[in-house]
Scaffold this motif. Structure first.
Motif, PDB file in Angstrom:
ATOM      1  N   LYS A  51       0.843  -1.289   0.019  1.00 17.43           N
ATOM      2  CA  LYS A  51      -0.068  -0.099   0.022  1.00 17.43           C
ATOM      3  C   LYS A  51       0.964   1.070  -0.023  1.00 17.43           C
ATOM      4  CE  LYS A  51      -4.067  -1.796   0.838  1.00 17.43           C
ATOM      5  NZ  LYS A  51      -5.292  -1.680  -0.163  1.00 17.43           N
ATOM      6  N   MET A  52       0.863   2.216  -1.150  1.00 17.57           N
ATOM      7  CA  MET A  52       1.567   3.073  -1.260  1.00 17.57           C
ATOM      8  C   MET A  52       0.818   4.460  -0.917  1.00 17.57           C
ATOM      9  SD  MET A  52       3.729   4.656  -4.314  1.00 17.57           S
ATOM     10  CE  MET A  52       2.259   5.390  -5.085  1.00 17.57           C
ATOM     11  N   PRO A  53       1.204   5.230   0.229  1.00 15.70           N
ATOM     12  CA  PRO A  53       0.233   6.405   0.181  1.00 15.70           C
ATOM     13  C   PRO A  53       0.487   7.608  -0.638  1.00 15.70           C
ATOM     14  CG  PRO A  53       1.943   6.282   1.959  1.00 15.70           C
ATOM     15  CD  PRO A  53       2.068   5.308   0.835  1.00 15.70           C
ATOM     16  N   LYS A  54      -0.350   8.337  -1.000  1.00 17.36           N
ATOM     17  CA  LYS A  54      -0.158   9.462  -1.757  1.00 17.36           C
ATOM     18  C   LYS A  54      -1.344  10.715  -1.206  1.00 17.36           C
ATOM     19  CE  LYS A  54       0.522   9.606  -6.223  1.00 17.36           C
ATOM     20  NZ  LYS A  54       0.785   9.453  -7.723  1.00 17.36           N
ATOM     21  N   PHE A  55      -1.055  12.090  -1.272  1.00 14.51           N
ATOM     22  CA  PHE A  55      -2.125  13.093  -0.972  1.00 14.51           C
ATOM     23  C   PHE A  55      -3.391  12.758  -2.080  1.00 14.51           C
ATOM     24  CE2 PHE A  55       1.076  15.386   1.396  1.00 14.51           C
ATOM     25  CZ  PHE A  55       0.308  15.266   2.647  1.00 14.51           C
ATOM     26  N   ARG A  56      -4.483  12.704  -1.652  1.00 16.82           N
ATOM     27  CA  ARG A  56      -5.466  12.305  -2.536  1.00 16.82           C
ATOM     28  C   ARG A  56      -5.800  13.645  -3.407  1.00 16.82           C
ATOM     29  NH1 ARG A  56     -10.837  13.421  -2.483  1.00 16.82           N
ATOM     30  NH2 ARG A  56     -10.737  13.911  -0.340  1.00 16.82           N
ATOM     31  N   SER A  57      -5.521  13.416  -5.003  1.00 11.71           N
ATOM     32  CA  SER A  57      -5.643  14.457  -5.670  1.00 11.71           C
ATOM     33  C   SER A  57      -6.913  14.171  -6.636  1.00 11.71           C
ATOM     34  CB  SER A  57      -4.446  14.513  -6.554  1.00 11.71           C
ATOM     35  OG  SER A  57      -4.194  13.279  -7.334  1.00 11.71           O
TER      36      SER A  57
END
Length: 186
Positions: A51-57
């Motif tokens: 699971k790789m986190p990113k700020f939701r865009s």
């Protein structure tokens, strides 16, 4: 040696980026409904899913496919999504993946779980044995503009020439390209 480099750089970056991370998190929360982070299923070393986190865009409910495969990607962006992507600020939470050991600062960008053509080509060429990176040789040589076979060819070139010097060069060029917003489509 690479793991120590990653941990030291992640700690230093974490200190310097703490305020921007907090500000971006607040901006995401204030401009759209849903969680601040998007946890994407990605293919890691030896094709293990993580699971790789990113700020939701992107808006909640956006199909989990590469952006270029969406018929109208702009309609799925949050009010600040385009800015986050073009500035690469959406990538900041991946420092967590580096600290955790799922990623490195430099390596091939982790494929989405459903990018079977990319996964297959990387597996056939041995690239799947590398830890995926926040940035990589392909990112400084075309980023979103490259077709998959060309990305994999650059990943192979990195695999054959990887070194601390090359990693440092890639990080330096990534910083310049992010500042200039080179080769970013959305």
């Amino acid at each position: 040696m690479k793991r120590i480099f990653d941990l030291v750089l992640a700690a230093v970056a974490g200190i310097f980026l703490l305020m921007p991370v907090l500000l971006v998190g607040i901006m995401v929360r204030l401009t759209s409904k849903g969680p601040i982070l998007y946890w994407s299923d990605r293919v890691g070393r030896n094709n293990k899913i993580f699971k790789m986190p990113k700020f939701r865009s992107m808006q909640i409910g956006t199909p989990a496919v590469a952006t270029h495969l969406l018929s109208d990607p702009d309609r799925y962006l949050t009010p600040i999504g385009s800015f986050l992507r073009k500035s690469s600020l959406d990538e900041l939470p991946q420092l967590w993946s580096i600290i955790k050991g799922d990623m490195s600062f430099v390596g091939p960008r982790p494929a989405l779980f459903n990018q079977h053509d990319l996964i297959e080509l990387r597996t056939r060429s041995g690239v799947h044995k590398l830890l995926p990176g926040l940035t990589g040789w392909a990112q400084i040589n075309g980023r979103d503009e490259l077709p998959i076979p060309q990305k994999v060819a650059l990943d192979i070139e990195y695999l054959q020439n990887k070194s601390l010097f090359l990693d440092t060069k890639i990080i330096f060029w990534t910083g310049l390209k992010v500042l200039r917003r080179d080769n970013v489509t959305h």
